[in-house]
Motif scaffolding. Structure first.
Motif, PDB file in Angstrom:
ATOM      1  N   GLY A 171      10.281 -55.276  75.785  1.00  0.00           N
ATOM      2  CA  GLY A 171       8.920 -55.677  76.097  1.00  0.00           C
ATOM      3  C   GLY A 171       7.948 -54.555  75.830  1.00  0.00           C
ATOM      4  N   LEU A 172       7.308 -54.069  76.874  1.00  0.00           N
ATOM      5  CA  LEU A 172       6.308 -53.017  76.749  1.00  0.00           C
ATOM      6  C   LEU A 172       6.935 -51.641  76.930  1.00  0.00           C
ATOM      7  N   GLY A 173       6.524 -50.698  76.085  1.00  0.00           N
ATOM      8  CA  GLY A 173       6.872 -49.296  76.273  1.00  0.00           C
ATOM      9  C   GLY A 173       5.699 -48.591  76.926  1.00  0.00           C
ATOM     10  N   ILE A 174       5.935 -47.967  78.048  1.00  0.00           N
ATOM     11  CA  ILE A 174       4.842 -47.334  78.796  1.00  0.00           C
ATOM     12  C   ILE A 174       5.122 -45.851  78.965  1.00  0.00           C
ATOM     13  N   MET A 175       4.226 -45.018  78.441  1.00  0.00           N
ATOM     14  CA  MET A 175       4.361 -43.582  78.665  1.00  0.00           C
ATOM     15  C   MET A 175       3.705 -43.238  79.987  1.00  0.00           C
ATOM     16  N   ILE A 176       4.403 -42.424  80.761  1.00  0.00           N
ATOM     17  CA  ILE A 176       3.896 -42.038  82.070  1.00  0.00           C
ATOM     18  C   ILE A 176       3.703 -40.529  82.125  1.00  0.00           C
ATOM     19  N   LEU A 177       2.876 -40.118  83.064  1.00  0.00           N
ATOM     20  CA  LEU A 177       2.591 -38.705  83.247  1.00  0.00           C
ATOM     21  C   LEU A 177       3.821 -37.960  83.756  1.00  0.00           C
ATOM     22  N   ASP A 178       3.895 -36.706  83.406  1.00  0.00           N
ATOM     23  CA  ASP A 178       4.992 -35.847  83.843  1.00  0.00           C
ATOM     24  C   ASP A 178       4.676 -35.320  85.238  1.00  0.00           C
ATOM     25  N   ASP A 179       4.617 -36.253  86.182  1.00  0.00           N
ATOM     26  CA  ASP A 179       4.232 -35.974  87.554  1.00  0.00           C
ATOM     27  C   ASP A 179       5.131 -36.781  88.474  1.00  0.00           C
ATOM     28  N   VAL A 180       5.430 -36.251  89.641  1.00  0.00           N
ATOM     29  CA  VAL A 180       6.267 -36.961  90.603  1.00  0.00           C
ATOM     30  C   VAL A 180       5.396 -37.485  91.734  1.00  0.00           C
ATOM     31  N   TYR A 181       5.112 -38.781  91.721  1.00  0.00           N
ATOM     32  CA  TYR A 181       4.423 -39.442  92.825  1.00  0.00           C
ATOM     33  C   TYR A 181       4.788 -40.917  92.781  1.00  0.00           C
ATOM     34  N   PRO A 182       4.793 -41.584  93.932  1.00  0.00           N
ATOM     35  CA  PRO A 182       5.208 -42.989  93.977  1.00  0.00           C
ATOM     36  C   PRO A 182       4.058 -43.925  93.652  1.00  0.00           C
ATOM     37  N   GLY A 183       4.397 -45.185  93.410  1.00  0.00           N
ATOM     38  CA  GLY A 183       3.386 -46.211  93.185  1.00  0.00           C
ATOM     39  C   GLY A 183       3.767 -47.488  93.899  1.00  0.00           C
ATOM     40  N   PHE A 184       2.794 -48.131  94.536  1.00  0.00           N
ATOM     41  CA  PHE A 184       3.044 -49.422  95.160  1.00  0.00           C
ATOM     42  C   PHE A 184       3.337 -50.464  94.077  1.00  0.00           C
ATOM     43  N   PRO A 185       4.011 -51.564  94.417  1.00  0.00           N
ATOM     44  CA  PRO A 185       4.173 -52.649  93.451  1.00  0.00           C
ATOM     45  C   PRO A 185       2.817 -53.071  92.889  1.00  0.00           C
ATOM     46  N   GLY A 186       2.739 -53.133  91.575  1.00  0.00           N
ATOM     47  CA  GLY A 186       1.475 -53.374  90.884  1.00  0.00           C
ATOM     48  C   GLY A 186       0.964 -52.127  90.204  1.00  0.00           C
ATOM     49  N   ASP A 187       1.336 -50.954  90.718  1.00  0.00           N
ATOM     50  CA  ASP A 187       1.063 -49.697  90.028  1.00  0.00           C
ATOM     51  C   ASP A 187       1.866 -49.689  88.736  1.00  0.00           C
ATOM     52  N   VAL A 188       1.289 -49.148  87.687  1.00  0.00           N
ATOM     53  CA  VAL A 188       1.947 -49.184  86.384  1.00  0.00           C
ATOM     54  C   VAL A 188       3.299 -48.474  86.410  1.00  0.00           C
ATOM     55  N   ARG A 189       3.456 -47.444  87.242  1.00  0.00           N
ATOM     56  CA  ARG A 189       4.732 -46.739  87.246  1.00  0.00           C
ATOM     57  C   ARG A 189       5.754 -47.365  88.185  1.00  0.00           C
ATOM     58  N   ASN A 190       5.434 -48.527  88.742  1.00  0.00           N
ATOM     59  CA  ASN A 190       6.390 -49.296  89.535  1.00  0.00           C
ATOM     60  C   ASN A 190       6.704 -50.563  88.758  1.00  0.00           C
ATOM     61  N   ALA A 191       7.889 -50.618  88.167  1.00  0.00           N
ATOM     62  CA  ALA A 191       8.227 -51.713  87.261  1.00  0.00           C
ATOM     63  C   ALA A 191       8.547 -53.020  87.978  1.00  0.00           C
ATOM     64  N   SER A 192       8.729 -52.977  89.280  1.00  0.00           N
ATOM     65  CA  SER A 192       9.304 -54.115  89.987  1.00  0.00           C
ATOM     66  C   SER A 192       8.425 -55.353  90.010  1.00  0.00           C
ATOM     67  N   ALA A 193       7.112 -55.216  89.868  1.00  0.00           N
ATOM     68  CA  ALA A 193       6.211 -56.361  90.017  1.00  0.00           C
ATOM     69  C   ALA A 193       5.835 -57.026  88.697  1.00  0.00           C
ATOM     70  N   PHE A 194       6.312 -56.499  87.581  1.00  0.00           N
ATOM     71  CA  PHE A 194       5.922 -57.057  86.287  1.00  0.00           C
ATOM     72  C   PHE A 194       6.991 -58.014  85.780  1.00  0.00           C
ATOM     73  N   PRO A 195       6.597 -59.182  85.261  1.00  0.00           N
ATOM     74  CA  PRO A 195       7.560 -60.220  84.890  1.00  0.00           C
ATOM     75  C   PRO A 195       8.084 -60.118  83.461  1.00  0.00           C
ATOM     76  N   TYR A 196       8.061 -58.926  82.900  1.00  0.00           N
ATOM     77  CA  TYR A 196       8.563 -58.730  81.543  1.00  0.00           C
ATOM     78  C   TYR A 196       9.226 -57.360  81.478  1.00  0.00           C
ATOM     79  N   PRO A 197      10.061 -57.139  80.442  1.00  0.00           N
ATOM     80  CA  PRO A 197      10.781 -55.858  80.349  1.00  0.00           C
ATOM     81  C   PRO A 197       9.831 -54.682  80.132  1.00  0.00           C
ATOM     82  N   ILE A 198      10.093 -53.595  80.835  1.00  0.00           N
ATOM     83  CA  ILE A 198       9.315 -52.366  80.687  1.00  0.00           C
ATOM     84  C   ILE A 198      10.265 -51.209  80.436  1.00  0.00           C
ATOM     85  N   GLN A 199       9.943 -50.402  79.442  1.00  0.00           N
ATOM     86  CA  GLN A 199      10.689 -49.186  79.126  1.00  0.00           C
ATOM     87  C   GLN A 199       9.744 -48.010  79.314  1.00  0.00           C
ATOM     88  N   TYR A 200      10.097 -47.092  80.190  1.00  0.00           N
ATOM     89  CA  TYR A 200       9.265 -45.922  80.436  1.00  0.00           C
ATOM     90  C   TYR A 200       9.705 -44.738  79.575  1.00  0.00           C
TER      91      TYR A 200
END
Length: 262
Positions: A25-54
């Motif tokens: 599906g979508l390839g998403i580049m993320i920042l080289d930072d350690v912080y969490p994200g709630f569902p819906g945050d781009v770095r939290n894959a759990s809420a998106f209904p399609y494949p995501i590769q970080y």
């Protein structure tokens, strides 16, 4: 819609140029930072209904991408991450922070798949949707770091109908500070959903009062869309975000089929 059967339209397969994996599906580049994200945050894959590769853009963190005046050191690792996602087989490439707009043209010219580096890409479309008498209200993390180049590289006319508010530097949204601000966040970044939601509602209501001609809100930041529906209940406006962009990006890269009856 899934029926538990194979797609009869897929009979013959062949390799796509330099693509290693399939059904991506979508390839998403993320920042080289350690912080969490709630569902819906781009770095939290759990809420998106399609494949995501970080893929981490090595060495590109919130400071170097957002705050540093010289952003040239970011380019090479961003291009490297984009190329890796493309080779992995991703059908489109996105990023997790709206400030990646700075490199939209660079990445789009470097890979052969569609590139959506910033939620801000939606602003010209929103302007067409709401008409010339209304403004797009852009809600960003820190207004002072959102430059003309960011806007121009996202295709935004600097003389067009938009206004900007900064969640952290103008409205004191402290829950975002404890996640994203390199100078303020604790050793273990943290945030409370209810407090962040209250901050977003307070800010957006005040922003809309200040500019009553706002016809839609554009939530620039990666972690704002978890609160988009709560904001919408209060301001009763169309809300655009990273979430709406990613849904759109996937829909054009992997167009849905239609099942129904006549």
């Amino acid at each position: 819609m899934f029926y538990g059967q194979r797609d009869l339209g897929i009979n013959y397969i062949k390799a796509r140029k330099n693509h290693t994996c399939y059904g991506m599906g979508l390839g998403i580049m993320i920042l080289d930072d350690v912080y969490p994200g709630f569902p819906g945050d781009v770095r939290n894959a759990s809420a998106f209904p399609y494949p995501i590769q970080y893929e981490i853009a090595e060495g590109v963190d919130t400071y170097t991408l957002v705050c540093a005046e010289d952003k040239s050191p970011c380019l090479e690792p961003i291009l490297r991450a984009a190329k890796k996602l493309e080779r992995m087989g991703c059908r489109a490439i996105a990023a997790e922070c709206g400030y990646f707009a700075y490199f939209q043209k660079d990445v789009a010219g470097f890979v052969d798949v569609p590139v959506f580096m910033s939620s801000l890409l939606q602003v010209p479309l929103i302007q067409q949707v709401i008409g010339p008498k209304k403004s797009v209200g852009i809600v960003c993390a820190q207004k002072k770091y959102l430059t003309e180049k960011h806007l121009e590289n996202a295709g935004i006319d600097l003389n067009s109908n938009f206004v900007i508010a900064g969640a952290e530097d103008e409205y004191g949204c402290t829950q975002f500070d404890t996640l994203w601000d390199h100078a303020k966040r604790p050793a273990i970044p943290e945030a409370y959903y209810d407090k962040a939601e209250q901050d977003m509602i307070r800010m957006c209501k005040d922003f809309c009062r200040k500019y009553p001609n706002i016809g839609a809100l554009m939530l620039e930041c990666t972690g704002m869309q978890p609160f988009a529906r709560a904001v919408q209940r209060e301001v009763d406006l169309p809300i655009f975000s990273w979430g709406t962009l990613l849904d759109y990006a996937y829909s054009v890269a992997v167009h849905r089929d239609y099942y129904g009856h006549v």
